[in-house]
Design a protein around this motif. Structure first.
Motif, PDB file in Angstrom:
ATOM      1  N   PRO A   1       0.806  -1.223   0.000  1.00  0.00           N
ATOM      2  CA  PRO A   1       0.000   0.000   0.000  1.00  0.00           C
ATOM      3  C   PRO A   1       0.842   1.278   0.000  1.00  0.00           C
ATOM      4  N   GLU A   2       1.999   1.216   0.624  1.00  0.00           N
ATOM      5  CA  GLU A   2       2.876   2.380   0.671  1.00  0.00           C
ATOM      6  C   GLU A   2       3.355   2.781  -0.724  1.00  0.00           C
ATOM      7  N   THR A   3       3.512   1.781  -1.598  1.00  0.00           N
ATOM      8  CA  THR A   3       3.957   2.053  -2.962  1.00  0.00           C
ATOM      9  C   THR A   3       2.909   2.869  -3.706  1.00  0.00           C
ATOM     10  N   ALA A   4       1.649   2.492  -3.560  1.00  0.00           N
ATOM     11  CA  ALA A   4       0.572   3.235  -4.228  1.00  0.00           C
ATOM     12  C   ALA A   4       0.507   4.673  -3.717  1.00  0.00           C
ATOM     13  N   THR A   5       0.671   4.844  -2.423  1.00  0.00           N
ATOM     14  CA  THR A   5       0.660   6.190  -1.836  1.00  0.00           C
ATOM     15  C   THR A   5       1.819   7.020  -2.389  1.00  0.00           C
ATOM     16  N   ALA A   6       2.994   6.434  -2.453  1.00  0.00           N
ATOM     17  CA  ALA A   6       4.163   7.144  -2.979  1.00  0.00           C
ATOM     18  C   ALA A   6       3.973   7.487  -4.451  1.00  0.00           C
ATOM     19  N   GLN A   7       3.418   6.552  -5.211  1.00  0.00           N
ATOM     20  CA  GLN A   7       3.180   6.801  -6.633  1.00  0.00           C
ATOM     21  C   GLN A   7       2.162   7.926  -6.831  1.00  0.00           C
ATOM     22  N   ASN A   8       1.150   7.975  -5.990  1.00  0.00           N
ATOM     23  CA  ASN A   8       0.166   9.061  -6.078  1.00  0.00           C
ATOM     24  C   ASN A   8       0.814  10.411  -5.758  1.00  0.00           C
ATOM     25  N   THR A   9       1.681  10.429  -4.774  1.00  0.00           N
ATOM     26  CA  THR A   9       2.392  11.652  -4.419  1.00  0.00           C
ATOM     27  C   THR A   9       3.274  12.111  -5.577  1.00  0.00           C
ATOM     28  N   LEU A  10       3.975  11.166  -6.182  1.00  0.00           N
ATOM     29  CA  LEU A  10       4.828  11.502  -7.318  1.00  0.00           C
ATOM     30  C   LEU A  10       4.017  11.989  -8.516  1.00  0.00           C
ATOM     31  N   LYS A  11       2.875  11.371  -8.749  1.00  0.00           N
ATOM     32  CA  LYS A  11       2.017  11.788  -9.866  1.00  0.00           C
ATOM     33  C   LYS A  11       1.499  13.203  -9.645  1.00  0.00           C
ATOM     34  N   ALA A  12       1.116  13.520  -8.423  1.00  0.00           N
ATOM     35  CA  ALA A  12       0.637  14.873  -8.111  1.00  0.00           C
ATOM     36  C   ALA A  12       1.748  15.903  -8.353  1.00  0.00           C
ATOM     37  N   ALA A  13       2.957  15.594  -7.923  1.00  0.00           N
ATOM     38  CA  ALA A  13       4.080  16.506  -8.139  1.00  0.00           C
ATOM     39  C   ALA A  13       4.379  16.641  -9.632  1.00  0.00           C
ATOM     40  N   SER A  14       4.330  15.524 -10.337  1.00  0.00           N
ATOM     41  CA  SER A  14       4.578  15.544 -11.778  1.00  0.00           C
ATOM     42  C   SER A  14       3.519  16.370 -12.506  1.00  0.00           C
TER      43      SER A  14
END
Length: 168
Positions: free
Chosen positions: A38-51
């Motif tokens: 689950p932490e991976t999905a959260t990190a990916q969402n954070t990265l997508k928002a920044a991107s």
């Protein structure tokens, strides 16, 4: 002398057999488990928002550069004064340089954010694999993605690692 050698061989044989039977290997696909954490999905969402934020800012700069280029073209077509054309060209060049710097900075920042966000997740996965290895008495747990041959003595410990991480 021969009796001592035979006696030593008889004493050493059970120890060698027990040492061989204690060898226990496991395998796991850490990349697969990493993707379902689950932490991976959260990190990916954070990265997508920044991107997405950087893309919006980059698009605004590109639009502004396009506008400056059109203004420059119109000035040239209208045969404006050379000083005016040069000033507008300098503005466009400065904006182009800003856009390039922005793109480079954004890419570096996203890479740094990815490393910062993913490192603790990778460490958590590594800790879980080590815990399964220690609890199960494994001699080694190998990455199943790099195995060229897997014999019957190799156990897939992916389910145990997922359980250690609380993943169903």
């Amino acid at each position: 002398m021969l009796k001592k050698f035979i006696l030593a061989a008889l004493v050493a044989a059970p120890m060698m057999l027990s040492a061989q039977s204690a060898v226990k290997f496991g395998m796991v696909n850490p990349a697969e488990i990493f993707q379902v954490m689950p932490e991976t999905a959260t990190a990916q969402n954070t990265l997508k928002a920044a991107s997405d934020k950087y893309q919006q800012q980059g698009k605004a700069l590109q639009d502004e550069l396009q506008k400056k280029s059109q203004e420059l073209d119109e000035l040239e077509k209208a045969k404006a004064a050379q000083a005016t054309i040069e000033a507008k060209a300098k503005e466009a060049q400065d904006l182009y340089t800003r856009l390039q710097n922005f793109s480079q900075t954004a890419q570096q920042d996203l890479q740094k954010q990815q490393e910062t966000l993913m490192a603790p997740i990778q460490q958590k996965l590594q800790n879980a694999i080590q815990a399964v290895g220690a609890k199960g008495g494994y001699t080694a747990i190998l990455d199943s993605a790099t195995l060229l041959y897997k014999g019957n003595a190799m156990e897939d410990v992916s389910a145990k690692v997922k359980a250690e991480l609380g993943i169903k």
